[in-house]
Design an enzyme around this catalytic site. Sequence first.
Site, PDB file in Angstrom:
ATOM      1  N   ARG A  61      49.334  42.072  33.504  1.00 22.77           N
ATOM      2  CA  ARG A  61      47.936  41.345  33.463  1.00 22.77           C
ATOM      3  C   ARG A  61      48.671  40.034  32.941  1.00 22.77           C
ATOM      4  O   ARG A  61      47.665  39.940  31.782  1.00 22.77           O
ATOM      5  CB  ARG A  61      46.515  41.877  32.580  1.00 22.77           C
ATOM      6  CG  ARG A  61      44.929  40.694  33.030  1.00 22.77           C
ATOM      7  CD  ARG A  61      44.862  40.662  34.421  1.00 22.77           C
ATOM      8  NE  ARG A  61      44.213  41.617  34.808  1.00 22.77           N
ATOM      9  CZ  ARG A  61      43.806  41.335  36.355  1.00 22.77           C
ATOM     10  NH1 ARG A  61      44.357  40.122  37.200  1.00 22.77           N
ATOM     11  NH2 ARG A  61      43.258  42.438  36.988  1.00 22.77           N
ATOM     12  N   ARG A  86      55.070  44.578  42.496  1.00 27.10           N
ATOM     13  CA  ARG A  86      54.886  43.914  40.987  1.00 27.10           C
ATOM     14  C   ARG A  86      54.612  45.366  40.437  1.00 27.10           C
ATOM     15  O   ARG A  86      54.131  46.071  39.846  1.00 27.10           O
ATOM     16  CB  ARG A  86      53.384  43.741  40.970  1.00 27.10           C
ATOM     17  CG  ARG A  86      51.967  43.802  41.211  1.00 27.10           C
ATOM     18  CD  ARG A  86      51.188  42.979  40.914  1.00 27.10           C
ATOM     19  NE  ARG A  86      50.086  43.514  41.697  1.00 27.10           N
ATOM     20  CZ  ARG A  86      48.595  42.936  42.085  1.00 27.10           C
ATOM     21  NH1 ARG A  86      48.780  41.945  40.565  1.00 27.10           N
ATOM     22  NH2 ARG A  86      47.475  43.379  41.813  1.00 27.10           N
ATOM     23  N   HIS A 155      52.715  34.397  40.761  1.00 24.73           N
ATOM     24  CA  HIS A 155      51.176  34.463  40.133  1.00 24.73           C
ATOM     25  C   HIS A 155      50.747  33.720  38.770  1.00 24.73           C
ATOM     26  O   HIS A 155      50.758  35.064  37.978  1.00 24.73           O
ATOM     27  CB  HIS A 155      50.715  35.742  39.881  1.00 24.73           C
ATOM     28  CG  HIS A 155      49.118  35.731  40.470  1.00 24.73           C
ATOM     29  ND1 HIS A 155      48.528  35.431  39.162  1.00 24.73           N
ATOM     30  CD2 HIS A 155      48.229  36.208  41.088  1.00 24.73           C
ATOM     31  CE1 HIS A 155      47.210  35.698  39.831  1.00 24.73           C
ATOM     32  NE2 HIS A 155      46.371  36.453  40.395  1.00 24.73           N
ATOM     33  N   ASP A 198      38.742  29.799  42.382  1.00 26.88           N
ATOM     34  CA  ASP A 198      39.710  30.162  42.911  1.00 26.88           C
ATOM     35  C   ASP A 198      40.239  30.259  44.771  1.00 26.88           C
ATOM     36  O   ASP A 198      39.548  30.084  45.660  1.00 26.88           O
ATOM     37  CB  ASP A 198      39.122  31.823  43.422  1.00 26.88           C
ATOM     38  CG  ASP A 198      40.211  32.872  43.691  1.00 26.88           C
ATOM     39  OD1 ASP A 198      40.454  34.085  44.007  1.00 26.88           O
ATOM     40  OD2 ASP A 198      41.472  33.176  44.112  1.00 26.88           O
ATOM     41  N   GLU A 255      49.772  29.144  41.174  1.00 27.31           N
ATOM     42  CA  GLU A 255      51.052  29.879  41.438  1.00 27.31           C
ATOM     43  C   GLU A 255      51.003  29.447  42.732  1.00 27.31           C
ATOM     44  O   GLU A 255      51.154  28.682  43.738  1.00 27.31           O
ATOM     45  CB  GLU A 255      50.091  31.064  42.083  1.00 27.31           C
ATOM     46  CG  GLU A 255      48.961  32.058  41.184  1.00 27.31           C
ATOM     47  CD  GLU A 255      47.698  32.788  42.040  1.00 27.31           C
ATOM     48  OE1 GLU A 255      46.965  32.665  41.328  1.00 27.31           O
ATOM     49  OE2 GLU A 255      48.763  33.094  43.042  1.00 27.31           O
TER      50      GLU A 255
HETATM   51  O1  TA6 Z   1      45.321  34.902  42.989  1.00 26.52           O
HETATM   52  C1  TA6 Z   1      44.562  34.594  42.876  1.00 26.52           C
HETATM   53  C2  TA6 Z   1      43.575  36.764  42.640  1.00 26.52           C
HETATM   54  O2  TA6 Z   1      43.669  36.562  43.799  1.00 26.52           O
HETATM   55  C3  TA6 Z   1      41.867  36.794  42.674  1.00 26.52           C
HETATM   56  O3  TA6 Z   1      40.933  36.325  43.771  1.00 26.52           O
HETATM   57  C4  TA6 Z   1      42.109  37.632  41.940  1.00 26.52           C
HETATM   58  O4  TA6 Z   1      41.615  38.988  42.355  1.00 26.52           O
HETATM   59  C5  TA6 Z   1      43.679  37.504  40.562  1.00 26.52           C
HETATM   60  O5  TA6 Z   1      44.411  37.135  42.457  1.00 26.52           O
HETATM   61  C6  TA6 Z   1      44.154  39.046  40.585  1.00 26.52           C
HETATM   62  O6  TA6 Z   1      44.400  39.733  41.219  1.00 26.52           O
HETATM   63  P1  TA6 Z   1      45.151  41.450  40.124  1.00 26.52           P
HETATM   64  O7  TA6 Z   1      45.090  42.016  41.547  1.00 26.52           O
HETATM   65  O8  TA6 Z   1      46.171  41.022  40.049  1.00 26.52           O
HETATM   66  O9  TA6 Z   1      43.652  42.102  39.309  1.00 26.52           O
END
Ligand code: TA6
Length: 282
Positions: A61, A86, A155, A198, A255
């Site tokens: 994370r 990932r 991301h 978002d 991103e």
């Molecule tokens: O990039 C934004 C997003 O799509 C959010 O909607 C949230 O889900 C984030 O990615 C994190 O996703 P993850 O699967 O890493 O928890």
Amino acid sequence: MAVITTSVHPNGLEYIEVTSELCYARILLQGAQIDSFIPKGQAPLLWVSSADDYQPGNGIRGGIPVCWPWFGQHPNPGWPQHGFARNRQWRHLSSEIQDEVVTLKFVLPLLEADRRFWPHNTRVELHCRFGQQLRVSLININLDNHPVTLTQALHSYFPIGDIHQLVARGFKGAHYIEFGNGPYAQTTDDVHFVQETDRVYNGLGDEQQLQTPHGVIVVKRAHSQSAVLWNPWIEKSQRLSRFNDDDYLQMVCLEAANVREDAVTLAPGERHELTTEISWQI
Ligand code: TA6
């Protein structure tokens, strides 16, 4: 003199560290995920939640998770959000050092098990260039004799100090989709954060700035028709895994991506390179 070392996290995750006159960086072989980049004499440029316990099998994370071969939720029930790259072990291909700038290249070996999700023959590499700036490129080459279509994102999680003081700059003239609604015109150059955000932007210039209390983070993109801007805010922070309830105060994601209508279709033999470059504004 730049030094490159390989180590293993107590939880079994293998990682490479780069220490040079220009920066410190750390890259996990799982997901080829950069989880630390600190330019010499400056503050860290990537954010990671202290709630992540680095268990194998999850994208960490923070840092720069690689979302591939799809972004977001897949239409097929139970398929992993943001694809599987990932969560897979990448292979370190090469290391180069030139005037203290270190370039590491990684490849994603596609396992037989992955053919359930991705029955294609695609070469996927990640090239990471560690200098005073960080440049990351996600490279796809279609090795099949038929076209292939994918979505993708780098991301990136950024440490922004205080979300209430953050001003994200460079958005005027674009438009965005949010929570499946829109498109909405972005009429101001600045974006402020007062709720869950978002957004998938289109028509964005190739450079934005994150004006934080600790300085300005410059984010550049290349061959990125989409850009995702995300802060989970209060309620979603409480639902997110490996994320502290108050983490939303300290982070934002901006991103480099090609998602939704900007999916990338590669003809046989075609190559595509998605790039993001980050630095502190001097
Ligand atoms: O990039 C934004 C997003 O799509 C959010 O909607 C949230 O889900 C984030 O990615 C994190 O996703 P993850 O699967 O890493 O928890």
